[in-house]
Enzyme design. Structure first.
Site, PDB file in Angstrom:
ATOM      1  N   ASN A 210     -13.954  52.123 -25.451  1.00  0.00           N
ATOM      2  CA  ASN A 210     -15.340  52.560 -25.271  1.00  0.00           C
ATOM      3  C   ASN A 210     -15.374  54.065 -25.046  1.00  0.00           C
ATOM      4  O   ASN A 210     -14.335  54.728 -25.078  1.00  0.00           O
ATOM      5  CB  ASN A 210     -16.000  51.789 -24.115  1.00  0.00           C
ATOM      6  N   PRO A 307     -10.728  39.352 -17.766  1.00  0.00           N
ATOM      7  CA  PRO A 307     -11.161  39.065 -16.397  1.00  0.00           C
ATOM      8  C   PRO A 307     -12.194  40.092 -15.934  1.00  0.00           C
ATOM      9  O   PRO A 307     -12.160  41.241 -16.382  1.00  0.00           O
ATOM     10  CB  PRO A 307      -9.878  39.191 -15.570  1.00  0.00           C
ATOM     11  N   PHE A 325     -20.630  50.224 -10.762  1.00  0.00           N
ATOM     12  CA  PHE A 325     -21.515  51.006 -11.621  1.00  0.00           C
ATOM     13  C   PHE A 325     -22.106  50.029 -12.633  1.00  0.00           C
ATOM     14  O   PHE A 325     -21.467  49.031 -12.962  1.00  0.00           O
ATOM     15  CB  PHE A 325     -20.737  52.095 -12.366  1.00  0.00           C
TER      16      PHE A 325
HETATM   17  O1  PMT Z   1     -16.470  58.192 -17.768  1.00  0.00           O
HETATM   18  P1  PMT Z   1     -17.720  58.944 -18.153  1.00  0.00           P
HETATM   19  O2  PMT Z   1     -17.683  59.443 -19.559  1.00  0.00           O
HETATM   20  O3  PMT Z   1     -18.086  59.998 -17.157  1.00  0.00           O
HETATM   21  O4  PMT Z   1     -18.937  57.862 -18.163  1.00  0.00           O
HETATM   22  C1  PMT Z   1     -19.392  57.338 -16.950  1.00  0.00           C
HETATM   23  C2  PMT Z   1     -19.757  55.857 -17.092  1.00  0.00           C
HETATM   24  C3  PMT Z   1     -20.954  55.705 -17.993  1.00  0.00           C
HETATM   25  C4  PMT Z   1     -18.569  55.055 -17.656  1.00  0.00           C
HETATM   26  C5  PMT Z   1     -20.092  55.329 -15.634  1.00  0.00           C
HETATM   27  O5  PMT Z   1     -21.141  56.068 -15.115  1.00  0.00           O
HETATM   28  C6  PMT Z   1     -20.402  53.840 -15.639  1.00  0.00           C
HETATM   29  O6  PMT Z   1     -21.517  53.418 -15.813  1.00  0.00           O
HETATM   30  N1  PMT Z   1     -19.353  53.005 -15.412  1.00  0.00           N
HETATM   31  C7  PMT Z   1     -19.466  51.515 -15.490  1.00  0.00           C
HETATM   32  C8  PMT Z   1     -19.369  51.088 -16.926  1.00  0.00           C
HETATM   33  C9  PMT Z   1     -19.392  49.578 -17.063  1.00  0.00           C
HETATM   34  O7  PMT Z   1     -18.376  49.001 -17.418  1.00  0.00           O
HETATM   35  O8  PMT Z   1     -20.517  48.993 -16.697  1.00  0.00           O
HETATM   36  P2  PMT Z   1     -20.771  47.402 -16.752  1.00  0.00           P
HETATM   37  O9  PMT Z   1     -22.211  47.302 -16.472  1.00  0.00           O
HETATM   38  O10 PMT Z   1     -20.219  46.832 -18.024  1.00  0.00           O
HETATM   39  O11 PMT Z   1     -19.917  46.846 -15.555  1.00  0.00           O
HETATM   40  C10 PMT Z   1     -20.430  46.719 -14.238  1.00  0.00           C
HETATM   41  C11 PMT Z   1     -19.356  46.975 -13.212  1.00  0.00           C
HETATM   42  O12 PMT Z   1     -18.350  45.941 -13.317  1.00  0.00           O
HETATM   43  C12 PMT Z   1     -18.646  48.287 -13.376  1.00  0.00           C
HETATM   44  O13 PMT Z   1     -18.386  48.812 -12.098  1.00  0.00           O
HETATM   45  C13 PMT Z   1     -17.334  47.920 -14.075  1.00  0.00           C
HETATM   46  O14 PMT Z   1     -16.263  48.795 -13.674  1.00  0.00           O
HETATM   47  C14 PMT Z   1     -17.086  46.510 -13.569  1.00  0.00           C
HETATM   48  N2  PMT Z   1     -16.408  45.628 -14.533  1.00  0.00           N
HETATM   49  C15 PMT Z   1     -16.981  45.329 -15.733  1.00  0.00           C
HETATM   50  C16 PMT Z   1     -16.359  44.441 -16.588  1.00  0.00           C
HETATM   51  C17 PMT Z   1     -15.122  43.882 -16.225  1.00  0.00           C
HETATM   52  N3  PMT Z   1     -14.484  43.062 -17.036  1.00  0.00           N
HETATM   53  N4  PMT Z   1     -14.571  44.205 -15.039  1.00  0.00           N
HETATM   54  C18 PMT Z   1     -15.191  45.060 -14.193  1.00  0.00           C
HETATM   55  O15 PMT Z   1     -14.673  45.351 -13.116  1.00  0.00           O
END
Ligand code: PMT
Length: 405
Positions: A210, A307, A325
């Protein structure tokens, strides 16, 4: 951390003195008040006038003020500074400090001062590795004087090895960390930060990934370090240089990120998951590079669910304050609020990554903080460092409240 600090810079006679001119200038730009004390040998390398101009105060050299009078004011520098940094520190000044000699102004100030002292040894490798110098440094460390290790490399005398004065940004980072560990509002706290994107291999040369650059997560790690926290930074591949003093754990896949997080999880106080984690991975990874297909033919890669790291951490939560996030392109608040519940979070930072100036690979972000009680705080467009700093303010406030309940 350096803003408003009173720093005495002790300058001794070494070729690396040229770097210290810049150091004094940079410290002032960081808001520190700087006074310079030079030895007579140092004054042969660089004019005291230069240090007087750059520091904004008369550079002190002698115990005598020119009219055969004892210069009490200069010795008073011993009580003025919050800390004294000797750079470059020659073998000679280290020996004098170890023996308690006070035969010039700098050695007298050092002996009289009770504030923190840091020495930055810089000399020929032979002198640095000489048993006498090694013993002197051990003596100084034992007495609580902090020694910043010299860098390795080409030295002015033509030899190569340890003995170079570290570069100015490294000395500044050392000072910031030194102060943060003693005064920062996160000192004593252990923080796990994840950053950048995970990658799932398709074959030896290709992966599913990504757009995360790591900027947001690295900003969180940097700000936590500047506030005195101990930071484990679990990071996917990133072109960025990790902040100094972070314990960096490099990973590539979601499974590796999960394992790295689980390894430290039981011991941390705060988790901030800024990483963009790959939710899917190819079911099979080809051993060899997959060859081109015929034009018009499709190709299917079967994906399995990875996971959910954060959900796993949420299900095991004890003392940890858990921050996620949410990267969304629609229904920001609704989707983020669902993640707070589903993943058992104490807070989530929601960013609409379709907005200009927000999300992936930008230096700024536009975020909303959401809490389990349904409250929302919206921030304007801010640098990622500022977002990280406000985020840590909120984490400390909420965590304190939760601990006092
Ligand atoms: O790195 P940059 O270029 O500065 O960009 C910043 C960012 C956009 C990546 C950051 O601000 C951000 O939003 N990070 C979270 C991205 C994400 O994976 O979002 P999500 O909505 O898919 O996941 C929600 C949360 O669960 C996140 O904290 C993620 O780390 C976590 N997650 C998601 C999927 C997974 N399989 N395991 C996780 O732990």
């Amino acid at each position: 951390m350096l803003n408003g600090k009173k720093i005495v810079i002790g300058v001794t006679g070494g070729i690396a003195i040229y770097k210290v001119v810049d150091l004094v200038s940079k410290l002032r730009k960081h808001g520190a008040e700087v006074r310079v004390v030079m030895t007579e040998h140092a004054a042969k390398f660089v004019s005291p006038l230069l240090f007087s101009e750059i520091s904004g105060h008369k550079c002190a050299i002698s115990m005598w003020d020119g009219r055969d009078e004892f210069n009490v004011e200069h010795v008073a520098l011993a009580n003025w500074g919050d800390l004294i940094l000797v750079a470059p520190a020659t073998a000679n000044i280290l020996a004098k400090m170890a023996c308690g000699l006070a035969d010039d102004l700098l050695s007298t100030v050092l002996l009289a001062a009770s504030c923190h002292k840091i020495v930055c040894p810089a000399m020929n490798t032979g002198m640095y590795e000489n048993e006498a110098t090694r013993e002197n440094l051990k003596t100084l460390s034992r007495r609580g004087i902090n020694v910043m290790e010299p860098a390795c490399g080409q030295l002015a005398c033509g030899t190569s090895g340890p003995g170079r004065l570290p570069e100015v940004p490294e000395i500044i980072s050392y000072l910031e960390r030194f102060i943060a560990l003693r005064e920062g509002d996160m000192r004593g706290l252990k923080v796990l930060v994840t950053a950048a994107g995970t990658r799932e291999p398709i074959d030896p040369v290709r992966y599913v990934g990504n757009r995360s650059s790591g900027k947001m997560g690295y900003s969180v790690a940097r700000q936590a370090l500047l506030r005195g926290a101990e930071v484990a930074l679990v990071t996917g591949p990133s072109a960025l240089t990790p902040p100094p003093y972070a314990k960096v754990i490099n990973v590539e896949t979601t499974q590796q990120m999960l394992e790295a997080c689980l390894n430290v999880y039981s011991d941390v106080d705060i988790v901030i998951k800024a990483a963009a984690v790959a939710d899917f991975k190819p079911r099979a990874v080809a051993d060899q590079k997959i060859k081109k297909i015929n034009p018009g033919e499709g190709m299917t890669i079967l994906m399995d669910q990875n996971p959910d790291i954060l959900k796993t951490l949420g299900s095991m939560k004890k003392q940890q304050f858990l921050v996620g996030f949410a990267a969304e392109t629609q229904n920001l608040l609704e989707n983020a609020a669902n993640k707070v519940k589903k993943k058992n979070l104490d807070m989530i930072v929601a960013n609409d990554v379709s907005l200009k100036g927000a999300g992936f690979n930008t230096d700024t972000n536009i975020v909303k903080f959401l809490y389990p009680d349904g409250t929302v705080e919206s921030l304007e467009i801010l640098s990622k460092d500022t977002v990280a700093s406000i985020l840590l303010d909120r984490v400390l406030e909420k965590r304190k409240k939760a601990l006092t309940l």
